[in-house]
Design a protein around this motif. Structure first.
Motif, PDB file in Angstrom:
ATOM      1  N   ARG A 173       1.002  -1.362  -0.082  1.00 33.49           N
ATOM      2  CA  ARG A 173      -0.076  -0.128  -0.129  1.00 33.49           C
ATOM      3  C   ARG A 173       1.043   1.150  -0.153  1.00 33.49           C
ATOM      4  O   ARG A 173       0.722   1.750  -0.708  1.00 33.49           O
ATOM      5  CB  ARG A 173      -0.908  -0.165   1.270  1.00 33.49           C
ATOM      6  N   GLN A 174       2.165   1.442   0.785  1.00 36.24           N
ATOM      7  CA  GLN A 174       2.686   2.360   0.857  1.00 36.24           C
ATOM      8  C   GLN A 174       3.499   2.567  -0.538  1.00 36.24           C
ATOM      9  O   GLN A 174       3.610   3.662  -0.730  1.00 36.24           O
ATOM     10  CB  GLN A 174       4.024   1.797   1.580  1.00 36.24           C
ATOM     11  N   LEU A 175       3.975   1.407  -0.720  1.00 36.62           N
ATOM     12  CA  LEU A 175       4.209   1.889  -2.247  1.00 36.62           C
ATOM     13  C   LEU A 175       3.801   2.284  -3.663  1.00 36.62           C
ATOM     14  O   LEU A 175       4.105   3.260  -3.693  1.00 36.62           O
ATOM     15  CB  LEU A 175       5.520   0.170  -2.699  1.00 36.62           C
ATOM     16  N   LEU A 176       2.481   1.921  -3.395  1.00 38.60           N
ATOM     17  CA  LEU A 176       1.177   2.152  -4.775  1.00 38.60           C
ATOM     18  C   LEU A 176       0.866   3.894  -3.962  1.00 38.60           C
ATOM     19  O   LEU A 176       0.924   4.405  -5.360  1.00 38.60           O
ATOM     20  CB  LEU A 176       0.202   1.665  -4.504  1.00 38.60           C
ATOM     21  N   ARG A 177       0.850   4.314  -2.435  1.00 38.65           N
ATOM     22  CA  ARG A 177       0.516   5.471  -2.676  1.00 38.65           C
ATOM     23  C   ARG A 177       1.882   6.387  -3.151  1.00 38.65           C
ATOM     24  O   ARG A 177       1.569   7.345  -3.253  1.00 38.65           O
ATOM     25  CB  ARG A 177      -0.050   5.477  -0.791  1.00 38.65           C
ATOM     26  N   THR A 178       3.227   5.830  -2.549  1.00 35.32           N
ATOM     27  CA  THR A 178       3.960   6.708  -2.579  1.00 35.32           C
ATOM     28  C   THR A 178       4.237   7.589  -4.612  1.00 35.32           C
ATOM     29  O   THR A 178       4.550   8.238  -4.837  1.00 35.32           O
ATOM     30  CB  THR A 178       5.353   6.455  -2.299  1.00 35.32           C
ATOM     31  N   LEU A 179       4.109   6.032  -5.129  1.00 34.24           N
ATOM     32  CA  LEU A 179       3.994   6.345  -7.092  1.00 34.24           C
ATOM     33  C   LEU A 179       3.096   6.573  -7.604  1.00 34.24           C
ATOM     34  O   LEU A 179       2.963   6.505  -8.178  1.00 34.24           O
ATOM     35  CB  LEU A 179       4.502   5.090  -7.264  1.00 34.24           C
ATOM     36  N   SER A 180       1.857   7.331  -6.576  1.00 34.95           N
ATOM     37  CA  SER A 180       0.410   8.193  -7.197  1.00 34.95           C
ATOM     38  C   SER A 180       0.212   6.625  -8.281  1.00 34.95           C
ATOM     39  O   SER A 180      -0.131   7.164  -9.587  1.00 34.95           O
ATOM     40  CB  SER A 180       0.818   9.653  -7.280  1.00 34.95           C
ATOM     41  N   ALA A 181       0.519   5.487  -7.771  1.00 28.09           N
ATOM     42  CA  ALA A 181       0.588   4.803  -8.842  1.00 28.09           C
ATOM     43  C   ALA A 181      -1.665   4.731  -9.630  1.00 28.09           C
ATOM     44  O   ALA A 181      -2.731   5.298  -9.232  1.00 28.09           O
ATOM     45  CB  ALA A 181       0.583   2.988  -8.660  1.00 28.09           C
ATOM     46  N   GLU A 182      -1.680   5.295 -11.125  1.00 30.61           N
ATOM     47  CA  GLU A 182      -2.763   4.691 -11.658  1.00 30.61           C
ATOM     48  C   GLU A 182      -3.081   2.759 -12.058  1.00 30.61           C
ATOM     49  O   GLU A 182      -2.074   2.593 -12.667  1.00 30.61           O
ATOM     50  CB  GLU A 182      -2.932   4.987 -13.222  1.00 30.61           C
ATOM     51  N   LEU A 183      -3.601   2.627 -10.493  1.00 31.79           N
ATOM     52  CA  LEU A 183      -4.247   0.963 -11.219  1.00 31.79           C
ATOM     53  C   LEU A 183      -5.619   0.766 -11.858  1.00 31.79           C
ATOM     54  O   LEU A 183      -6.802   0.872 -11.278  1.00 31.79           O
ATOM     55  CB  LEU A 183      -4.331   0.408  -9.463  1.00 31.79           C
ATOM     56  N   THR A 184      -4.234  -0.191 -12.791  1.00 32.60           N
ATOM     57  CA  THR A 184      -5.860  -1.203 -13.930  1.00 32.60           C
ATOM     58  C   THR A 184      -6.063  -2.468 -13.427  1.00 32.60           C
ATOM     59  O   THR A 184      -4.977  -3.230 -12.733  1.00 32.60           O
ATOM     60  CB  THR A 184      -5.714  -1.174 -14.653  1.00 32.60           C
ATOM     61  N   VAL A 185      -7.464  -3.254 -12.485  1.00 33.51           N
ATOM     62  CA  VAL A 185      -7.128  -4.425 -12.465  1.00 33.51           C
ATOM     63  C   VAL A 185      -7.413  -5.342 -13.895  1.00 33.51           C
ATOM     64  O   VAL A 185      -7.934  -4.946 -14.198  1.00 33.51           O
ATOM     65  CB  VAL A 185      -8.758  -4.605 -11.534  1.00 33.51           C
ATOM     66  N   LEU A 186      -6.534  -6.569 -13.986  1.00 38.42           N
ATOM     67  CA  LEU A 186      -6.886  -7.212 -15.220  1.00 38.42           C
ATOM     68  C   LEU A 186      -7.969  -8.419 -14.860  1.00 38.42           C
ATOM     69  O   LEU A 186      -7.193  -9.416 -13.990  1.00 38.42           O
ATOM     70  CB  LEU A 186      -5.695  -6.975 -15.573  1.00 38.42           C
ATOM     71  N   HIS A 187      -8.435  -8.662 -14.963  1.00 38.31           N
ATOM     72  CA  HIS A 187      -9.894 -10.110 -14.858  1.00 38.31           C
ATOM     73  C   HIS A 187      -9.273 -10.621 -15.898  1.00 38.31           C
ATOM     74  O   HIS A 187      -9.937 -10.728 -17.026  1.00 38.31           O
ATOM     75  CB  HIS A 187     -10.941  -9.905 -14.295  1.00 38.31           C
ATOM     76  N   VAL A 188      -8.588 -12.127 -15.514  1.00 43.65           N
ATOM     77  CA  VAL A 188      -8.339 -13.196 -17.224  1.00 43.65           C
ATOM     78  C   VAL A 188      -9.576 -14.057 -16.527  1.00 43.65           C
ATOM     79  O   VAL A 188      -9.275 -14.860 -15.291  1.00 43.65           O
ATOM     80  CB  VAL A 188      -6.634 -13.656 -16.552  1.00 43.65           C
ATOM     81  N   LEU A 189      -9.582 -14.458 -17.244  1.00 40.82           N
ATOM     82  CA  LEU A 189     -11.286 -15.425 -17.807  1.00 40.82           C
ATOM     83  C   LEU A 189     -10.339 -16.861 -18.830  1.00 40.82           C
ATOM     84  O   LEU A 189      -9.886 -16.222 -20.261  1.00 40.82           O
ATOM     85  CB  LEU A 189     -12.504 -15.132 -17.685  1.00 40.82           C
ATOM     86  N   SER A 190     -10.433 -17.320 -18.020  1.00 43.34           N
ATOM     87  CA  SER A 190      -9.944 -18.725 -19.200  1.00 43.34           C
ATOM     88  C   SER A 190     -11.491 -19.580 -20.340  1.00 43.34           C
ATOM     89  O   SER A 190     -11.091 -20.430 -21.104  1.00 43.34           O
ATOM     90  CB  SER A 190      -9.773 -19.907 -18.710  1.00 43.34           C
ATOM     91  N   ASP A 191     -12.938 -19.102 -19.614  1.00 42.54           N
ATOM     92  CA  ASP A 191     -13.806 -19.768 -20.389  1.00 42.54           C
ATOM     93  C   ASP A 191     -14.576 -18.484 -20.400  1.00 42.54           C
ATOM     94  O   ASP A 191     -15.155 -18.091 -20.118  1.00 42.54           O
ATOM     95  CB  ASP A 191     -14.858 -20.814 -19.875  1.00 42.54           C
ATOM     96  N   PRO A 192     -14.732 -18.100 -22.219  1.00 47.12           N
ATOM     97  CA  PRO A 192     -15.561 -17.058 -22.175  1.00 47.12           C
ATOM     98  C   PRO A 192     -17.201 -16.732 -22.198  1.00 47.12           C
ATOM     99  O   PRO A 192     -17.338 -16.030 -22.516  1.00 47.12           O
ATOM    100  CB  PRO A 192     -14.877 -17.104 -23.892  1.00 47.12           C
ATOM    101  N   THR A 193     -17.453 -17.785 -21.468  1.00 50.17           N
ATOM    102  CA  THR A 193     -18.593 -17.993 -20.972  1.00 50.17           C
ATOM    103  C   THR A 193     -19.118 -17.566 -19.364  1.00 50.17           C
ATOM    104  O   THR A 193     -20.052 -17.055 -18.603  1.00 50.17           O
ATOM    105  CB  THR A 193     -19.866 -19.342 -21.436  1.00 50.17           C
TER     106      THR A 193
END
Length: 274
Positions: free
Chosen positions: A166-186
């Motif tokens: 948390r300290q690392l991300l906050r200090t870097l003022s990071a833009e955080l994108t969450v990638l959800h990886v699906l193995s099944d398209p359904t």
């Protein structure tokens, strides 16, 4: 005491590039560097077969470390370990409690697959700790701002490492994108659930903007992560090392292992408790 970054060096190009990257990262963090060189002379060391080990004497190693430290713009502590790297790292971690362990990833493209038993994988199996792997392909040492967090949609907890990340991300003022990886398209895209699993860890607290969300479908999850991480808007990719899917399987079948061995951008590996 100021925070620290523990960086491994063997004086080869990949380690030197990782040191440059870590030095730039240490500046906004107000961190010192713990520069660790491990003398590796065991015939059981898998990298003895690759020719990628330094053959400097102990005296020459001390001199080389001193020269490296003198050229850095941040406070530095230098140490020399001996024997298996994972054990030397575990010992240094127990004494310095760094935010991250940092190491460079050499070019393994010409090395037979069975010999690619990297230092990173050995450390993660033996002494799991947040680890930043800087590949030899990285062309910029700029502080990462645009960060991709790859998730499988299941809850996770970082345990004692949550505060440091948390300290690392906050200090870097990071833009955080969450990638959800699906193995099944359904499978349904569970954006709200996935984002909530991140919020529960506190990783998104005090970031400059809202969490972003992206989903991808890939028969091989590692391929989906690698493809997304190569996008022009990604400076760093974060992957989780879950005990059940990393340490209890062959490394060659671990999504995390495939990503850290093949990514063209730096990879931050976070061990989880589940």
């Amino acid at each position: 005491m100021s925070p620290s970054l523990l960086i491994l060096t063997d004086f080869f190009r990949a380690a030197n590039d990782a040191l440059d990257y870590a030095t730039n990262l240490a500046v906004p963090l107000g961190a010192r560097l713990v520069l660790l060189h491990v003398r590796r002379d065991s015939i059981l060391d898998p990298e003895m077969f690759t020719g990628e080990l330094s053959d400097l004497s102990k005296e020459a190693t001390k001199l080389a470390l001193s020269r490296v430290a003198d050229d850095l713009a941040v406070p530095v502590v230098v140490e020399i370990g001996h024997g298996r790297v994972a054990f030397a790292v575990a010992d240094a971690v127990s004494r310095h409690h760094p935010l991250l362990v940092v190491l460079g990833r050499p070019d393994y493209s010409a090395t037979p697959g069975e010999l690619v038993q990297t230092t990173a994988l050995d450390i993660l199996r033996t002494a799991p700790y947040p680890m930043l792997i800087v590949p030899h392909t990285v062309a910029s040492n700029a502080v990462p701002r645009r960060i991709l967090l790859a998730l499988d949609g299941e809850d996770f907890t970082l345990g004692p490492h949550a505060g440091a990340i948390r300290q690392l991300l906050r200090t870097l003022s990071a833009e955080l994108t969450v990638l959800h990886v699906l193995s099944d398209p359904t499978d349904p895209t569970r954006e709200d659930e996935v984002l909530e699993s991140v919020r529960r860890t506190g990783l998104s607290v005090d970031l400059p903007g809202p969490l972003r969300f992206r989903s991808t479908v890939a028969g091989r999850p590692a391929e989906g992560i690698l493809h997304a991480a190569q996008a022009a808007d990604t400076d760093l990719v974060i992957v989780l090392a879950r005990p059940r899917s990393f340490w209890k399987q062959l490394f060659s079948k671990s999504v995390t292992a495939q990503v850290l061995l093949r990514s063209t951008v730096p990879v931050l590996v976070l061990p989880t408790l589940a």
